[in-house]
Design an enzyme around this catalytic site. Sequence first.
Site: not given
Length: 149
Positions: A99, A108, A75, A101, A24, A11-12, A19, A78
């Site tokens: 995975e 964070r 990835n 990121h 990012y 998502p996103n 964004r 969230a």
Amino acid sequence: MTRKILLLHGPNLNLLGTRQPETYGSLTLDDINAAAGRHLDRYDVSLRTAQSNHEGELVDLLHDAREWADGIVFNPGAYTHTSVALRDAITAIETPVIEVHISNIHERETFRHKSLLAGVCLGQIAGFGWQGYLLALDAFLRRWELLRD
């Protein structure tokens, strides 16, 4: 034998480039997918890419990949911190998953420190920006002995 990798974005990530570029970066998702494809050009590896903002669709894409992919670079965005469904989907398939990121989730907000998926993945790469995808691809190339020292 041609190896096959699914590069899966959650998502996103369709908003990359606009964004929170301070977190990012400025590359778009298309830029990252193209860079990943170019990275694999010299190897006998084909790449498919997909992105979804919907948890169930990501589960379906993981299930589908078990039929054709030799590896998945994922990835989960969230959903990393919330999705038991994605964890179960990864557990249910034999295809190895790495995975990835873009940001370092461990520096964070506290809620981002815990990945529900890392424990069922081959590994996790975080904090290297979009190049983390290339690191994950290289991990598969090494695993398959296509990338040599």
